[in-house]
Design a protein around this motif. Structure first.
Motif, PDB file in Angstrom:
ATOM      1  N   THR A  95       0.828  -1.201   0.000  1.00 52.27           N
ATOM      2  CA  THR A  95       0.000   0.000   0.000  1.00 52.27           C
ATOM      3  C   THR A  95       0.868   1.259   0.000  1.00 52.27           C
ATOM      4  N   LEU A  96       1.916   1.267   0.823  1.00 45.93           N
ATOM      5  CA  LEU A  96       2.824   2.405   0.853  1.00 45.93           C
ATOM      6  C   LEU A  96       3.480   2.630  -0.510  1.00 45.93           C
ATOM      7  N   LEU A  97       3.926   1.556  -1.126  1.00 43.15           N
ATOM      8  CA  LEU A  97       4.560   1.668  -2.442  1.00 43.15           C
ATOM      9  C   LEU A  97       3.583   2.252  -3.466  1.00 43.15           C
ATOM     10  N   HIS A  98       2.342   1.773  -3.435  1.00 42.87           N
ATOM     11  CA  HIS A  98       1.345   2.249  -4.382  1.00 42.87           C
ATOM     12  C   HIS A  98       1.041   3.728  -4.155  1.00 42.87           C
ATOM     13  N   ALA A  99       0.894   4.129  -2.901  1.00 46.43           N
ATOM     14  CA  ALA A  99       0.553   5.520  -2.577  1.00 46.43           C
ATOM     15  C   ALA A  99       1.653   6.489  -2.982  1.00 46.43           C
ATOM     16  N   ASN A 100       2.888   6.000  -3.081  1.00 50.25           N
ATOM     17  CA  ASN A 100       4.023   6.868  -3.402  1.00 50.25           C
ATOM     18  C   ASN A 100       4.589   6.619  -4.801  1.00 50.25           C
ATOM     19  N   CYS A 101       3.849   5.874  -5.619  1.00 51.19           N
ATOM     20  CA  CYS A 101       4.328   5.517  -6.957  1.00 51.19           C
ATOM     21  C   CYS A 101       3.765   6.457  -8.015  1.00 51.19           C
ATOM     22  N   ASN A 102       4.623   6.880  -8.941  1.00 56.32           N
ATOM     23  CA  ASN A 102       4.201   7.756 -10.035  1.00 56.32           C
ATOM     24  C   ASN A 102       4.163   7.040 -11.377  1.00 56.32           C
ATOM     25  N   ASP A 103       4.552   5.778 -11.385  1.00 54.86           N
ATOM     26  CA  ASP A 103       4.582   4.997 -12.619  1.00 54.86           C
ATOM     27  C   ASP A 103       3.299   4.168 -12.722  1.00 54.86           C
ATOM     28  N   LYS A 105       2.318   1.830 -14.811  1.00 56.67           N
ATOM     29  CA  LYS A 105       2.499   0.394 -15.025  1.00 56.67           C
ATOM     30  C   LYS A 105       2.879  -0.301 -13.720  1.00 56.67           C
ATOM     31  N   GLN A 106       3.751   0.357 -12.957  1.00 54.80           N
ATOM     32  CA  GLN A 106       4.142  -0.187 -11.661  1.00 54.80           C
ATOM     33  C   GLN A 106       2.935  -0.251 -10.723  1.00 54.80           C
ATOM     34  N   LYS A 107       2.096   0.776 -10.795  1.00 53.73           N
ATOM     35  CA  LYS A 107       0.893   0.802  -9.961  1.00 53.73           C
ATOM     36  C   LYS A 107      -0.040  -0.358 -10.296  1.00 53.73           C
ATOM     37  N   GLU A 108      -0.111  -0.727 -11.563  1.00 49.60           N
ATOM     38  CA  GLU A 108      -0.965  -1.846 -11.968  1.00 49.60           C
ATOM     39  C   GLU A 108      -0.506  -3.145 -11.315  1.00 49.60           C
ATOM     40  N   VAL A 109       0.805  -3.348 -11.254  1.00 49.78           N
ATOM     41  CA  VAL A 109       1.337  -4.563 -10.619  1.00 49.78           C
ATOM     42  C   VAL A 109       1.004  -4.554  -9.130  1.00 49.78           C
ATOM     43  N   LEU A 110       1.205  -3.421  -8.475  1.00 50.71           N
ATOM     44  CA  LEU A 110       0.906  -3.314  -7.049  1.00 50.71           C
ATOM     45  C   LEU A 110      -0.582  -3.499  -6.780  1.00 50.71           C
ATOM     46  N   THR A 111      -1.420  -2.983  -7.674  1.00 51.63           N
ATOM     47  CA  THR A 111      -2.869  -3.143  -7.520  1.00 51.63           C
ATOM     48  C   THR A 111      -3.271  -4.601  -7.653  1.00 51.63           C
ATOM     49  N   PRO A 123       7.078   8.076   3.437  1.00 55.13           N
ATOM     50  CA  PRO A 123       5.942   7.476   2.727  1.00 55.13           C
ATOM     51  C   PRO A 123       4.705   7.333   3.607  1.00 55.13           C
ATOM     52  N   GLN A 124       4.898   7.081   4.904  1.00 53.87           N
ATOM     53  CA  GLN A 124       3.754   6.931   5.807  1.00 53.87           C
ATOM     54  C   GLN A 124       2.939   8.221   5.890  1.00 53.87           C
ATOM     55  N   ASP A 125       3.619   9.373   5.837  1.00 52.62           N
ATOM     56  CA  ASP A 125       2.910  10.650   5.896  1.00 52.62           C
ATOM     57  C   ASP A 125       2.129  10.908   4.612  1.00 52.62           C
ATOM     58  N   THR A 126       2.699  10.481   3.496  1.00 57.22           N
ATOM     59  CA  THR A 126       1.977  10.605   2.222  1.00 57.22           C
ATOM     60  C   THR A 126       0.697   9.786   2.254  1.00 57.22           C
ATOM     61  N   LEU A 127       0.801   8.553   2.763  1.00 59.29           N
ATOM     62  CA  LEU A 127      -0.377   7.687   2.868  1.00 59.29           C
ATOM     63  C   LEU A 127      -1.409   8.296   3.809  1.00 59.29           C
ATOM     64  N   LYS A 128      -0.963   8.813   4.936  1.00 60.25           N
ATOM     65  CA  LYS A 128      -1.881   9.435   5.889  1.00 60.25           C
ATOM     66  C   LYS A 128      -2.631  10.593   5.241  1.00 60.25           C
ATOM     67  N   GLY A 129      -1.913  11.405   4.454  1.00 60.77           N
ATOM     68  CA  GLY A 129      -2.553  12.521   3.767  1.00 60.77           C
ATOM     69  C   GLY A 129      -3.608  12.069   2.770  1.00 60.77           C
ATOM     70  N   ILE A 130      -3.309  11.003   2.046  1.00 59.75           N
ATOM     71  CA  ILE A 130      -4.266  10.465   1.074  1.00 59.75           C
ATOM     72  C   ILE A 130      -5.531   9.978   1.786  1.00 59.75           C
ATOM     73  N   LEU A 131      -5.354   9.281   2.901  1.00 62.40           N
ATOM     74  CA  LEU A 131      -6.512   8.766   3.642  1.00 62.40           C
ATOM     75  C   LEU A 131      -7.331   9.895   4.253  1.00 62.40           C
ATOM     76  N   LEU A 132      -6.674  10.920   4.752  1.00 63.39           N
ATOM     77  CA  LEU A 132      -7.408  12.074   5.280  1.00 63.39           C
ATOM     78  C   LEU A 132      -8.243  12.733   4.175  1.00 63.39           C
ATOM     79  N   GLN A 133      -7.671  12.837   2.997  1.00 62.87           N
ATOM     80  CA  GLN A 133      -8.406  13.412   1.871  1.00 62.87           C
ATOM     81  C   GLN A 133      -9.597  12.548   1.483  1.00 62.87           C
TER      82      GLN A 133
END
Length: 265
Positions: free
Chosen positions: A85-93, A95-101, A219-229
């Motif tokens: 989940t952390l990798l996905h939340a901080n990924c900009n690629d 194709k990479q996101k598709e694999v993580l999903t 990365p944990q702070d990025t994930l926290k921000g996404i969840l708050l949003q």
């Protein structure tokens, strides 16, 4: 790589690429156990380093093998899925996101993750990892079983000296509503530094520990921000560097809070 992540030491790209290539061979040759799997992907996510697509695929294959043979315990599984989940939340690629999903949406992974919701399993630090993983992927919390198991007593007190300085300056501004300090967000089982509930705005104050050794956000702070949003909050961040280098703290806050209805006119 686990040690580097634990002590917040960024490897150079040459070392990291060599590690990824070597560990990918070890994965193919069946030389990773459950702890190796969990530690390796945790380290990459903690360092905010995206592995190659081929490495992820090999990691996924080995994880499924251990999972089907019931060799992944609660700790290894929740830790692994949280770091995916952390990798996905901080990924900009994309194709990479598709694999993580695809990893996160695997039915076997999901079913075993839900097993972790049982009262005997959902304990300790893994509670929050499990909760944030389920919320990020929009999975059913199943009648809030996990929330009912989590016990957290918020402090409602200002934390670091940096937070105190920011809070004191916030209070000197003409505000349209009274802020809450260290407010507890029950849905995420976490605290936020400053919250304007009526306006739906949160200020997060990021001291040095909120950054990796290369200066990037944890990365944990990025994930926290996404969840708050996801829960309707607008998140404003103030870093220690931004605060310490500002010659006019009030103006810095005015600029941050402009056009969102918090400053009284």
């Amino acid at each position: 790589i686990w040690a580097l992540a634990t002590f917040n030491k960024q490897p150079d790209e040459t070392w990291l690429n060599a590690w990824i290539q070597t560990s990918q061979k070890l994965l193919k040759n069946d030389q990773f156990n459950a702890q190796n799997l969990a530690n390796s992907i945790w380290a990459l996510a903690t360092l905010n380093k995206q592995p190659s697509e081929n490495w992820l695929i090999e990691w996924y294959k080995k994880s499924l093998e251990l999972l089907e043979n019931e060799q992944l315990d609660v700790q290894a599984l929740t830790n692994s899925m949280y770091t995916v989940t952390l990798l996905h939340a901080n990924c900009n690629d994309e194709k990479q996101k598709e694999v993580l999903t695809s990893i996160a949406h695997n039915r076997i992974m999901q079913d075993r993750l839900y097993d972790c919701l049982k009262p005997d399993n959902a304990k300790g630090e893994h509670e929050h990892q499990l909760l944030w993983t389920l919320l990020y992927w929009n999975w059913d919390i199943r009648d809030n079983i996990l929330l009912n198991n989590i016990s957290h007593i918020p402090s409602y007190e200002c934390g670091s000296s940096l937070e105190k300085k920011v809070l004191n300056t916030v209070n000197t501004l003409p505000l349209s509503e009274t802020p809450s300090y260290n407010m507890f967000i029950n849905a995420l089982q976490t605290e936020v530094d400053i919250a304007f509930e009526q306006s739906g705005v949160i200020i997060e104050i990021d001291g040095p520990l909120h950054f990796l050794s290369d200066g990037t956000q944890r990365p944990q702070d990025t994930l926290k921000g996404i969840l708050l949003q996801k829960y309707g909050w607008q998140v404003i961040r103030i870093s220690h560097n931004e605060w310490n280098t500002s010659s006019d703290k009030q103006q810095l806050l005015r600029n941050k809070l402009a056009n969102i209805g918090i400053l009284a006119t």
